[in-house]
Design an enzyme around this catalytic site. Structure first.
Site, PDB file in Angstrom:
ATOM      1  N   CYS A 178     -47.989 -72.417  23.742  1.00 21.08           N
ATOM      2  CA  CYS A 178     -47.648 -71.972  25.092  1.00 21.08           C
ATOM      3  C   CYS A 178     -47.158 -73.109  25.976  1.00 21.08           C
ATOM      4  O   CYS A 178     -46.400 -72.873  26.925  1.00 21.08           O
ATOM      5  CB  CYS A 178     -48.837 -71.269  25.737  1.00 21.08           C
TER       6      CYS A 178
ATOM      7  N   GLU B 226     -53.762 -67.015  31.397  1.00 18.38           N
ATOM      8  CA  GLU B 226     -53.096 -68.194  30.849  1.00 18.38           C
ATOM      9  C   GLU B 226     -51.847 -67.690  30.141  1.00 18.38           C
ATOM     10  O   GLU B 226     -51.920 -67.193  29.015  1.00 18.38           O
ATOM     11  CB  GLU B 226     -54.025 -68.941  29.885  1.00 18.38           C
TER      12      GLU B 226
END
Length: 465
Positions: free
Chosen positions: A246, A212
């Site tokens: 993110c 990720e």
């Protein structure tokens, strides 16, 4: 490699082999204990995170970490028993009356590398999926959030046997050693640059990985958007955790001639959300002096190369408190560092486009993002952008919220990551979905063996026509 880290892994592997497929009540018990750990210690954990950041409001930790952690656990508790049941599959006509099924099985020992920006949720989320799938879990916390990491480790030790869940703390060298353990699956959340190293270390053991990562997540304001609402939702997504997210909007694409309107609206929105920013406790600080300096350098370098800065506050960045008010950048060029690197802070480049085709082309000319945000009311435009761009996940007419949907997978694509988790998708990521073919006593496959002759040829004419 530290001896204790390896001993912990070996103990987990041995425990996994002794009980390879834990029943649902055992899995549910672990999930319930994890839930109790979070709910009973939420204030203490929020305080530790705030201390690590220099300041992060309790409310932000509640919203962005505690709530999704609890929601994910509750979702797994509601559905996990069903996820682990064998699943019937159709069997080819010529193989009947045989049967086929999928049997979900735990992989064994799962490693999870947690970043500093959401140290609670980005530990508990993948832990939930791994535990629901029946695995043992080792977690490496970030050295940038040491207070939280130590607290979380002590809470886990008090609630779980070390061969069920173990927390590893330490610096970058400890992370490298952790990534080189022969896990049955390794999930890493962090930067693309570090993701390369993690995948390289995992490859030595042929450990499958879920990465990720991050990248440049665009927010497109379409020609038919509710412009003021779009600005508000982009600012909310960008200022949560001071942009240290993110999937935060990394840059804005908007119709040509609308840059000043965006800046004026953004300044009003920010002032309404964070009045008196210099002392407002609702605004999060940058996590470390190094990250603070990097953001200053990104903005200064862009301006030196011709970009214009539009601060959204009269307050200048303060190194002492690491409080960095948001700033817009206009006139940016593709070659600038601020347009090449993930920003991970409250700097927001604004890029104008002439047509929606130009906006789509701009997105597609860059590495595939972890998230894409589109603000638009016209259905045809929405469908076009959805079909002509590729991203890890999308929120339409909002930001961030796709990550909170437990029935949707969360993951990147290309440079923004590989693999996905959340809900049933996470259960499958951390399971071996074993395919099983069960032959019938009345099988006719015995006709398909040597010596080949006329019977074989007649049968093959039926199969291949």
């Amino acid at each position: 490699m530290t001896q204790h880290m390896r001993q912990t892994f070996d103990a987990m592997r041995a425990a996994s082999l002794r009980a390879q497929t834990p029943p649902w009540p055992e899995r549910a018990s672990r999930l319930e204990r994890l839930r109790a750990l979070v709910t009973s210690n939420r204030k203490e954990m929020a305080a530790a995170i705030s201390a690590d950041f220099h300041n992060r409001p309790f409310q932000e930790t509640e919203l962005a970490e505690v709530f999704p952690s609890i929601a994910g656990i509750d979702h797994a508790l509601r559905h996990g028993r069903k996820w682990m049941r064998p699943q019937r599959r159709a069997t080819g006509l010529w193989f009947k009356p045989a049967s086929s099924r999928i049997l979900p099985q735990p992989l064994g020992v799962v490693g999870i590398v947690v970043p500093w920006n959401y140290p609670l949720n980005l530990a508990v989320g993948p832990m939930t999926a791994a535990l629901a799938a029946g695995n043992r879990v080792m977690v490496k916390q970030s050295e940038f959030t040491p207070r939280f990491a130590e607290l979380f480790a002590s809470l886990v030790r008090a609630s779980f046997a070390e061969d069920a869940i173990a927390i590893v703390n330490g610096d970058a060298e400890a992370a490298r050693e952790f990534s080189s353990l022969p896990f049955d699956h390794l999930l890493f959340t962090g930067s693309t640059a570090v993701g390369h190293h993690v995948m390289r270390a995992a490859s030595e053991n042929l450990t499958p990985v879920t990465l990720e990562l991050g990248g440049k997540s665009p927010a497109i304001i379409g020609p038919g958007a509710n412009f003021e609402k779009a600005v508000e939702r982009i600012l909310v997504g960008k200022t949560l955790n001071a942009g240290q997210t993110c999937i935060a909007p990394d840059y804005v694409l908007l119709p040509e001639g609308q840059q000043q309107r965006f800046a004026d609206s953004a300044r009003r929105v920010f002032a309404a959300m964070y009045p008196d920013i210099s002392s407002n406790p609702d605004y999060t600080s940058i996590v470390s002096p190094r990250h603070f300096s990097r953001l200053q350098e990104l903005a200064a370098t862009a301006q030196a190369q011709g970009a214009s800065a539009i601060p959204l506050s009269d307050m200048a960045p303060d190194a002492a408190t690491r409080r960095f008010p948001p700033v817009l950048l206009t006139g940016v060029q593709a070659g600038m560092r601020v347009m090449q690197e993930e920003i991970f802070g409250p700097i927001l480049p604004v890029v104008a486009y002439r047509t929606i085709e130009d906006a789509i082309a701009y997105v597609n000319a860059h590495p595939r993002p972890l998230a894409l945000y589109l603000f638009e009311k016209n259905r045809a435009t929405i469908d076009r952008v959805m079909h002509e761009t590729v991203a890890g996940g999308v929120s339409i007419n909002d930001t961030l919220l796709h990550i909170a949907q437990d029935n949707l997978p969360f993951g990147g694509v290309g440079a923004s990551g590989m693999g996905a988790y959340h809900g049933e998708y996470g259960f499958q990521t951390f399971s071996k979905m074993k395919p099983i073919f069960h032959q019938s006593a009345f099988s006719g496959v015995g006709l398909f063996k040597p010596p080949y002759g006329k019977t074989f040829e007649r049968m093959m004419r039926w199969l291949v026509r």
